[in-house]
Every structure is written in structure tokens, then in C-alpha cells.
Enzyme design. Structure first.
Site, PDB file in Angstrom:
ATOM      1  CG  ASP A   1      -0.188   0.191   2.537  1.00 52.46           C
ATOM      2  OD1 ASP A   1       1.059   0.213   2.527  1.00 52.46           O
ATOM      3  OD2 ASP A   1      -0.856   0.329   3.574  1.00 52.46           O
TER       4      ASP A   1
ATOM      5  CG  ASP B   1       1.599   3.045   4.696  1.00 48.35           C
ATOM      6  OD1 ASP B   1       0.461   2.651   5.002  1.00 48.35           O
ATOM      7  OD2 ASP B   1       2.528   2.282   4.383  1.00 48.35           O
TER       8      ASP B   1
ATOM      9  CG  ASP C   1      -3.586   2.955   5.377  1.00 47.03           C
ATOM     10  OD1 ASP C   1      -4.777   2.766   5.047  1.00 47.03           O
ATOM     11  OD2 ASP C   1      -2.902   2.122   5.987  1.00 47.03           O
TER      12      ASP C   1
HETATM   13  N1  DCP Z   1       1.681   0.830  11.767  1.00 42.76           N
HETATM   14  C1  DCP Z   1       1.406   0.705  13.103  1.00 42.76           C
HETATM   15  N2  DCP Z   1       0.121   0.623  13.532  1.00 42.76           N
HETATM   16  C2  DCP Z   1      -0.899   0.642  12.658  1.00 42.76           C
HETATM   17  C3  DCP Z   1      -0.649   0.764  11.294  1.00 42.76           C
HETATM   18  C4  DCP Z   1       0.666   0.837  10.869  1.00 42.76           C
HETATM   19  O1  DCP Z   1       2.317   0.673  13.902  1.00 42.76           O
HETATM   20  N3  DCP Z   1      -2.156   0.562  13.116  1.00 42.76           N
HETATM   21  C5  DCP Z   1       3.066   0.983  11.324  1.00 42.76           C
HETATM   22  C6  DCP Z   1       3.852  -0.257  11.140  1.00 42.76           C
HETATM   23  C7  DCP Z   1       4.040  -0.399   9.670  1.00 42.76           C
HETATM   24  C8  DCP Z   1       3.777   0.992   9.119  1.00 42.76           C
HETATM   25  O2  DCP Z   1       3.032   1.656  10.100  1.00 42.76           O
HETATM   26  O3  DCP Z   1       5.334  -0.801   9.385  1.00 42.76           O
HETATM   27  C9  DCP Z   1       3.059   0.965   7.824  1.00 42.76           C
HETATM   28  O4  DCP Z   1       2.067  -0.051   7.774  1.00 42.76           O
HETATM   29  P1  DCP Z   1       1.996  -1.087   6.590  1.00 42.76           P
HETATM   30  O5  DCP Z   1       1.064  -2.162   7.025  1.00 42.76           O
HETATM   31  O6  DCP Z   1       1.642  -0.384   5.341  1.00 42.76           O
HETATM   32  O7  DCP Z   1       3.455  -1.709   6.529  1.00 42.76           O
HETATM   33  P2  DCP Z   1       4.666  -1.406   5.570  1.00 42.76           P
HETATM   34  O8  DCP Z   1       4.471  -0.125   4.859  1.00 42.76           O
HETATM   35  O9  DCP Z   1       5.861  -1.539   6.422  1.00 42.76           O
HETATM   36  O10 DCP Z   1       4.631  -2.627   4.582  1.00 42.76           O
HETATM   37  P3  DCP Z   1       4.081  -2.711   3.075  1.00 42.76           P
HETATM   38  O11 DCP Z   1       5.274  -2.459   2.230  1.00 42.76           O
HETATM   39  O12 DCP Z   1       3.567  -4.096   2.925  1.00 42.76           O
HETATM   40  O13 DCP Z   1       3.017  -1.692   2.901  1.00 42.76           O
HETATM   41 MG    MG Z   2       2.749   0.250   3.693  1.00 44.37          MG
END
Ligand code: DCP
Ligand code: MG
Length: 385
Positions: free
Chosen positions: A204, A206, A309
Site C-alpha cells: 500500500d 502510507d 492510507d
Molecule cells: N503501523 C502501526 N500501527 C498501525 C498501522 C501501521 O504501527 N495501526 C506501522 C507499522 C508499519 C507501518 O506503520 O510498518 C506501515 O504499515 P503497513 O502495514 O503499510 O506496513 P509497511 O508499509 O511496512 O509494509 P508494506 O510495504 O507491505 O506496505
Molecule cells: Mg505500507
């Protein structure tokens, strides 16, 4: 775990936030295996077992050498008996029989496919699997009642399971930035999550949005999503109201205004997505299908769906929000654990709090999160998009 034989060798921390973890690491064969076992444990709601495999994967990712014999793992923390057994199997046979078995199992494959639908969690997927469903396509033919979110998840299944590239993330960032600036000049839009860590692909996009004048960010999310909707870019959204960071924010979860959305991205990264399709003017209303059965891939259609997000935060909490949203999940988990266990403090995406210093007798609830957050200058200088 056994102490290192060589006292000269630096110890590896059991906290992910104290380890360097490069993007490209040397133990992918083992981390792929622990990922599968972690997922499989989570699919049976064995959170503890899942976490153990996640921790094992995280420490393996940080090793500056490729593991080639079991002795290499002497003194490496976070590797339980089960993880060590899997590593040994792979070292001896090239593969782990247990992991291969999981990958072949009908239940794992069905759970993987069904939890891959946006809006479907483990509990729902498990119920469907027990009812005999196997793929998102089965959901369409079975006539199951779907939530609005799950309907969007099925409709855009292919796109949402196709990794988002860095260029696509930047293009989404530009679209959102343009929208935000037309509504609230001076606001800052920052790409966070995996892309901020330098990843080339993600599941996704963010985006963290703030304004240097505290309070200006209030009401921004609604205006932003209306703007995106009016441009035909907003395919779906669910808004989480939270408190906007103005309540008593305790616990690890954050309370920012946030939109879990699906945006429409034109073929050329950065190009406008083209005119809205007939009947596609309002998020959540009927859209042309990006079918899970294969006809509707992004190629030829001229656009693709991307999970985005959008998170709004007050400027005074921006440093913490940025830290909390940069990830990785394991890094964040251990950062909070470090704050609590090693510093007697409490950290979340809103602030870092001093706990009350009452130690004897151990009080039943000693966490005070009403004290103001400590000042933290971390990363405030990192450039916005
Ligand atoms: N995060 C968090 N609590 C939440 C949502 C997110 O602590 N409720 C943090 C941890 C994640 C980051 O925000 O590493 C971003 O969420 P993602 O699920 O999008 O994770 P990534 O961006 O690291 O992975 P991807 O590349 O799969 O999007
Ligand atoms: Mg992400």
C-alpha cells in the site's frame, strides 16, 4: 540461547530497534520459511507462535553473514527451538519439509487467498474455508453477503495483490499533495511505511499529513477525500474518526483521523487518471470491475487500483507519528517494548510518556499516560514529499 564463545564478538540485541537491518539481506531462504510459518500460525490464531516466527525472521534479516552451519547461530537471540529446527532442515536438505507441507496444504492456500481480500480477516476467512470456499471467485458464485469493504476487496483483488512500485507510490503522493495544497496551502504530505524505509515495492501507500500551524489540520481529511472523489480518483474509503490526537491516547494503537482508501492511478505514473467512468462518481458506488477472475488486470484498462492510507496528525505529534508509521512492524513493536522494559516509559504514535515512578509495592496500574509527551526532535527535518 547459548552465550557466544568469543567474548570479543558484539552481542546481537534481542530488540529489533537496536539492530541494523539492511533492505537486502543474506538469509532470504530462512526468512521466507519463517514468514510462511508465521502466516500459518496466524491463520490458526496462534498469535504467540506467529510472533515467535516473526521475531526469528527479523533477527535473521539483521545478520551480516549468510548462515551456512548451525554454529553460526551461537549467541543469536530470538531463535526458538522450532525456528532452529527449520533452519537445520534447510541447511541439510535445501528445503524444510514442514514449510513445504504448509505451502501445499489446501487450508493454507485458501486462507492466504481469502485473507488477501481487503477487509477480510482471519476469523472470517476461517469461517468461509470451513464452509468450503477456497478463492475470492468462490465468494462471487456462492452469494455470500459481503461488507462494502469486502466488496471493494473482491472487485479490485488482482490490483490490490499486485505490489505497488516506488514510482506508483510517488505518483499517488503527487496526486494527494496537489489535492492537499489546493485545500490547505502549507500542509505537508510525507510518504511513510515501507517506502520511507527504502523499499522498492509495497502492499500500500502510507501518507502522513500535517500542517505546521497546530489546529489547521482539523477537518482536512473530509475535504481531501471529497476532492479526490470529485476527481474520480476515490474508488473506496472507510474513515476512522479517532480523536484526531486530541484525546487521552493510550495503548499501542493510534487515534488519528485516517482514511483506509483505494485510489485510482492512471497508466502513466503521475498522469491524471482520466475522466470518471459512468456511474463511478462516488466512492463505494458501482465501479467497473477489476475482476478476481482475471479479465480485469491493469494492462489495457489504463488504470489500476492502489490501497492508500491517509493519516492526519497534529504538528506537535508529527515526530511520533512519523516514527510510528515508518515501521517495520517488528521495529515498532520492539521500540515500544524497549521504551517500556528498558526505560520505564510508554511510546505510541502520539508521544513518549514518563511512567509514574511508583515501584514498591508493585501497583496494579502504574502507567500514567496523562503526562505530556517528552519533546522529541527526531526526523522533523526529514523532507516532506
Ligand atoms: N503501523 C502501526 N500501527 C498501525 C498501522 C501501521 O504501527 N495501526 C506501522 C507499522 C508499519 C507501518 O506503520 O510498518 C506501515 O504499515 P503497513 O502495514 O503499510 O506496513 P509497511 O508499509 O511496512 O509494509 P508494506 O510495504 O507491505 O506496505
Ligand atoms: Mg505500507
Amino acid at each position: 540461547s547459548a552465550p557466544r564463545s568469543d567474548p570479543e564478538e558484539p552481542r546481537i540485541s534481542a530488540y529489533a530497534c537496536q539492530r541494523r537491518t539492511p533492505l537486502d539481506h543474506l538469509n532470504k531462504i530462512f526468512t521466507d520459511a519463517s514468514e510462511v510459518l508465521a502466516e500459518n500460525a496466524e491463520f490458526s490464531e496462534s498469535e504467540g507462535r506467529g510472533l515467535a516466527f516473526r521475531k526469528a525472521g527479523s533477527v535473521l534479516r539483521s545478520l551480516p553473514f549468510a548462515v551456512s552451519r548451525m554454529e553460526d547461530l551461537r549467541g543469536v537471540p530470538c531463535l526458538g527451538e522450532h525456528s532452529r529446527k527449520i533452519i537445520q532442515e534447510i541447511l541439510e536438505d535445501g528445503v524444510s519439509g514442514e514449510v513445504e507441507g504448509v505451502l501445499r496444504s489446501e487450508r493454507y492456500r485458501a486462507m492466504k487467498a481469502l485473507t488477501g481480500v481487503f477487509g477480510v480477516g482471519v476469523k472470517t476467512a476461517d469461517r468461509w474455508v470451513r464452509e468450503g470456499l477456497r478463492t475470492p471467485g468462490d465468494l462471487l458464485t456462492s452469494g455470500h453477503r459481503l461488507s462494502r469493504e469486502q466488496e471493494a476487496g473482491v472487485r479490485y483483488y488482482e490490483d490490490l495483490n499486485c505490489p505497488v512500485t516506488r514510482a506508483e507510490a510517488d505518483a499517488i503522493g503527487e496526486i494527494v499533495k496537489e489535492a492537499v495544497h489546493s485545500i490547505l496551502p502549507g500542509a505537508r504530505v510525507t510518504l511513510t511505511g515501507g517506502f520511507r524505509r527504502g523499499k522498492e515495492a509495497g502492499h500500500d501507500v502510507d501518507l502522513l499529513i500535517t500542517h505546521p500551524e497546530e489546529g489547521k489540520e482539523e477537518g482536512l481529511l473530509g475535504k481531501l477525500t471529497s476532492w479526490l472523489d470529485s476527481q474520480g480518483v476515490l474508488l473506496y474509503q472507510r474513515v476512522s474518526e479517532g480523536s484526531g490526537g486530541r484525546g487521552r491516547e493510550s495503548g499501542p494503537m493510534d487515534h488519528f483521523h485516517r482514511s483506509f482508501s483505494i485510489l485510482k492511478l492512471g497508466e502513466q505514473p503521475g498522469a491524471p487518471p482520466g475522466p470518471p467512468q459512468p456511474g463511478a462518481s462516488s466512492a463505494g458506488q458501482t465501479q467497473e470491475a477489476a475482476s478476481p477472475r482475471g479479465q480485469g488486470g491493469a494492462q489495457g484498462r489504463g488504470w489500476r487500483a492502489v490501497r492508500v492510507d491517509l493519516v492526519i496528525c497534529p504538528y506537535s505529534q508529527f515526530a511520533y507519528a512519523l516514527l510510528g508509521w515508518t515501521g517495520s512492524q517488528q521495529f515498532e513493536r520492539d521500540l515500544r517494548r524497549f521504551a517500556s522494559q528498558e526505560r520505564d516509559m510508554s511510546l505510541n504514535s502520539h508521544g513518549l510518556y514518563q511512567r509514574e515512578q511508583v515501584r514498591t509495592p508493585p501497583p496494579p496500574h502504574c502507567i500514567s499516560e496523562s503526562s505530556p509527551p517528552l519533546s522529541l526532535s527526531l526526523s522533523l527535518s526529514s523532507p516532506p514529499l
